[in-house]
Design an enzyme around this catalytic site. Structure first.
Site, PDB file in Angstrom:
ATOM      1  N   GLY A  51     -16.400 -97.445 177.396  1.00  0.00           N
ATOM      2  CA  GLY A  51     -17.457 -98.152 176.761  1.00  0.00           C
ATOM      3  C   GLY A  51     -16.628 -98.992 175.436  1.00  0.00           C
ATOM      4  O   GLY A  51     -17.601 -99.316 174.511  1.00  0.00           O
ATOM      5  N   ASP A  93     -24.125-111.054 187.747  1.00  0.00           N
ATOM      6  CA  ASP A  93     -24.062-110.240 186.538  1.00  0.00           C
ATOM      7  C   ASP A  93     -23.634-110.825 185.335  1.00  0.00           C
ATOM      8  O   ASP A  93     -23.879-110.467 184.176  1.00  0.00           O
ATOM      9  CB  ASP A  93     -23.717-108.695 186.513  1.00  0.00           C
ATOM     10  CG  ASP A  93     -22.209-108.604 186.871  1.00  0.00           C
ATOM     11  OD1 ASP A  93     -21.976-109.102 188.159  1.00  0.00           O
ATOM     12  OD2 ASP A  93     -21.317-108.121 186.420  1.00  0.00           O
ATOM     13  N   ASN A  94     -22.780-111.980 185.550  1.00  0.00           N
ATOM     14  CA  ASN A  94     -22.189-112.649 184.538  1.00  0.00           C
ATOM     15  C   ASN A  94     -22.763-114.135 184.651  1.00  0.00           C
ATOM     16  O   ASN A  94     -22.236-115.098 184.101  1.00  0.00           O
ATOM     17  CB  ASN A  94     -20.647-112.671 184.624  1.00  0.00           C
ATOM     18  CG  ASN A  94     -19.924-111.391 184.541  1.00  0.00           C
ATOM     19  OD1 ASN A  94     -20.537-110.603 183.926  1.00  0.00           O
ATOM     20  ND2 ASN A  94     -18.776-111.349 185.119  1.00  0.00           N
ATOM     21  N   ASP A 126     -19.985-114.057 179.328  1.00  0.00           N
ATOM     22  CA  ASP A 126     -18.813-113.298 179.655  1.00  0.00           C
ATOM     23  C   ASP A 126     -17.563-113.849 179.775  1.00  0.00           C
ATOM     24  O   ASP A 126     -17.220-114.241 180.945  1.00  0.00           O
ATOM     25  CB  ASP A 126     -19.322-112.526 180.987  1.00  0.00           C
ATOM     26  CG  ASP A 126     -20.106-110.958 180.569  1.00  0.00           C
ATOM     27  OD1 ASP A 126     -20.468-110.934 179.347  1.00  0.00           O
ATOM     28  OD2 ASP A 126     -20.325-110.344 181.546  1.00  0.00           O
TER      29      ASP A 126
HETATM   30  P1  AMP Z   1     -17.615-107.385 183.288  1.00  0.00           P
HETATM   31  O1  AMP Z   1     -16.302-107.415 184.021  1.00  0.00           O
HETATM   32  O2  AMP Z   1     -17.385-107.151 181.614  1.00  0.00           O
HETATM   33  O3  AMP Z   1     -18.455-108.427 183.416  1.00  0.00           O
HETATM   34  O4  AMP Z   1     -18.166-106.070 183.559  1.00  0.00           O
HETATM   35  C1  AMP Z   1     -18.709-105.553 184.502  1.00  0.00           C
HETATM   36  C2  AMP Z   1     -19.547-104.066 184.484  1.00  0.00           C
HETATM   37  O5  AMP Z   1     -18.327-103.140 184.010  1.00  0.00           O
HETATM   38  C3  AMP Z   1     -20.599-104.121 183.614  1.00  0.00           C
HETATM   39  O6  AMP Z   1     -21.442-103.182 184.012  1.00  0.00           O
HETATM   40  C4  AMP Z   1     -19.786-103.455 182.337  1.00  0.00           C
HETATM   41  O7  AMP Z   1     -20.619-102.912 181.450  1.00  0.00           O
HETATM   42  C5  AMP Z   1     -18.899-102.566 182.949  1.00  0.00           C
HETATM   43  N1  AMP Z   1     -17.340-102.255 182.000  1.00  0.00           N
HETATM   44  C6  AMP Z   1     -16.408-103.114 181.734  1.00  0.00           C
HETATM   45  N2  AMP Z   1     -15.604-102.736 180.852  1.00  0.00           N
HETATM   46  C7  AMP Z   1     -16.088-101.425 180.530  1.00  0.00           C
HETATM   47  C8  AMP Z   1     -15.659-100.273 179.735  1.00  0.00           C
HETATM   48  N3  AMP Z   1     -14.672-100.405 179.027  1.00  0.00           N
HETATM   49  N4  AMP Z   1     -16.487 -99.093 179.450  1.00  0.00           N
HETATM   50  C9  AMP Z   1     -17.653 -99.032 180.294  1.00  0.00           C
HETATM   51  N5  AMP Z   1     -18.163-100.155 181.228  1.00  0.00           N
HETATM   52  C10 AMP Z   1     -17.405-101.038 181.421  1.00  0.00           C
HETATM   53 MG    MG Z   2     -20.342-108.821 182.863  1.00  0.00          MG
END
Ligand code: AMP
Ligand code: MG
Length: 474
Positions: A124, A246-247, A256
């Site tokens: 998180g 999702d981005n 993102d």
């Molecule tokens: P992202 O690569 O930033 O688009 O994230 C893809 C997914 O992974 C999303 O659901 C984020 O909330 C989750 N996520 C990425 N990094 C973390 C982290 N350090 N802790 C919890 N969830 C994460």
């Molecule tokens: Mg994302």
């Protein structure tokens, strides 16, 4: 906190299955890295010196401002083409929506504020590197005139996060028209929750496209917004790096900033992201990927569009309009980059001619275009003869234009967030030195005007400065 924020949380009024209510996890020793005073003023927030200690606690997740309703949004998504039925805000919290003095509505989100029910195995948290990168690059995007989420503040938590090694933790306060993604629609479509899809559609229309009529009108509007957005990315040599569904924000803002990068030398199939092994999100693939993502979006809306065969037909036509809108915008933007006010199809050959020469010699994207107005573009080519031929035809064409030089200076930034400069700012910030980050932000705030003493920020990386790979840093 004695400064009431003008919150009006429309998303929090949607049904409970749209999110999980979740407070931020407190941190012990927060320190303010940056607060974006100009953006705060835009939002109507007073971040003056007297209130900084209060804001620091808000930006760290330690204090909940009055009227905030922290929540983690639910969404799903296709990651590199693979379906993931549940993602959601795993390290972000929507504090609420602020209504600015002019009536515009903005999400205020903390990114890196602790675990949520969507964290899966993640902690998180965010490391300082990705926070610095997102701050610099998203603010540069805004200064370049590209729709984007913004950075209101960055805070160091004083607590390490564990990636490959311990890294200083940080929290970014992100501002967006909304954080609703294609993946938000997919989340409900995958659950056959047509009621939620209808509510979400109405919410997004009211919020982003009040002129749109029904789901098909929404689809048309999102297709047009994305086509224009991707054309802008292309005109700046920007590579998003993780265009998962999702981005992709339905508002049409860039969102993102993970392994994103602006290219130095022009290569139509350039990839930076360490996790993009097959080049799915290469520079030149971005328009096609956007269409693919929009087709996923369209399929979520079909259940709301009446009789299925007719709905599919209408949605297909809507998606098919992406190519025309994108092409027209691409031509307009690249036309302006070479000094033409309203480029026609005939001018497309001239633009492609230059891009082909640039690709053949790996000429620097930003410097070549900026150099056209300064008479220095030829310096970007080791072999100048083919460029000289091109320049003759180009000169003949722009002789018919008025104000070409000023147009080019307004369309071609002198400075972009080059990877080696972003990297330099990150490395210093890891050691607690934010001076390179601050200087970079200041220079990128006026990307079309570079002061003589900052000329070094316009140069291409030296051989040992070249950044070949970027990382998500999650
Ligand atoms: P992202 O690569 O930033 O688009 O994230 C893809 C997914 O992974 C999303 O659901 C984020 O909330 C989750 N996520 C990425 N990094 C973390 C982290 N350090 N802790 C919890 N969830 C994460
Ligand atoms: Mg994302």
């Amino acid at each position: 906190m004695n400064h009431a924020l003008p919150f009006d949380n429309s998303y929090a009024r949607l049904p409970e299955r749209f999110y999980a209510r979740q407070p931020a996890e407190k941190v012990t020793e927060p320190r303010l890295i940056a607060v974006n005073e100009r953006l705060a003023a835009r939002l109507g927030l007073d971040v003056g010196a007297h209130s900084r200690p209060d804001w620091l606690q808000v930006f760290a997740g330690n204090a909940v401002p009055e009227g905030a309703e922290p929540l983690a949004q639910a969404y799903a998504g296709h990651q590199f083409g693979g379906w993931v039925p549940q993602l959601g805000d795993g390290r972000a919290l929507l504090l609420g929506e602020v209504v600015a003095p002019d009536g515009a509505r903005f999400d205020i989100q903390l990114k890196g504020s602790g675990p949520t029910p969507f964290s899966r195995r993640g902690d998180g948290r965010a490391a300082i590197g990705p926070v610095i990168r997102e701050y610099v690059v998203s603010e540069a995007m805004a200064a370049l005139g590209v729709p984007t989420t913004r950075a209101l503040a960055a805070v160091a938590t004083g607590q390490p996060v564990w990636r490959e090694m311990p890294e200083p933790g940080a929290v970014l306060t992100r501002v967006a028209a909304s954080h609703i993604r294609v993946g938000t629609f997919q989340y409900f479509a995958a659950r056959s929750d047509v009621e939620a899809l209808a509510l979400l559609t109405d919410h997004v229309i009211a919020r982003h496209y009040p002129g749109a009529s029904g789901p098909l009108g929404l689809l048309d509007a999102v297709v047009a917004a994305q086509a224009r957005l991707i054309a802008q990315w292309m005109s700046l040599g920007f590579i998003h790096g993780v265009m998962n569904t999702d981005n992709m924000a339905v508002s049409g803002e860039t969102i993102d900033y993970g392994p994103c990068a602006y290219m130095d030398g022009y290569d139509p199939m350039k990839v930076f992201s360490s996790i993009d092994q097959h080049g799915r999100y290469a520079y030149g693939n971005q328009p096609q990927v956007a269409i693919w993502n929009l087709a996923q979006f369209a399929s979520c809306l079909i259940p709301l569009m009446g009789e299925e065969a007719a709905a599919i037909e209408a949605a297909t036509q809507s998606i098919n309009r992406f190519a025309d809108i994108y092409q027209a915008e691409w031509l307009r933007l690249f036309g302006q980059k070479i000094g033409i006010e309203a480029a026609s199809e005939e001018d497309a050959g001239l633009i492609h001619g230059l891009l082909n020469l640039m690709a053949a010699q790996g000429a620097d994207f930003t410097r070549t275009f900026r150099g056209l107005a300064d008479g220095r573009a030829q310096d970007e080519f080791a072999d100048r003869a083919p460029f000289a031929d091109w320049a003759r035809a180009w000169q003949a064409r722009i002789a018919r234009e008025t104000g070409a030089e000023a147009r080019m200076r307004g369309a071609n930034p002198a400075v972009i967030p080059r990877n080696h400069r972003v990297e330099e700012a990150i490395q210093a910030a890891r050691k607690g030195d934010y001076a390179p980050f601050e200087r970079l932000n200041r220079i990128l705030a006026t990307p079309f005007d570079l002061a003589a003493e900052d000329a070094n920020y316009a140069r291409a990386p030296l051989e040992d400065e070249v950044v070949r790979r970027t990382f998500c840093g999650t």
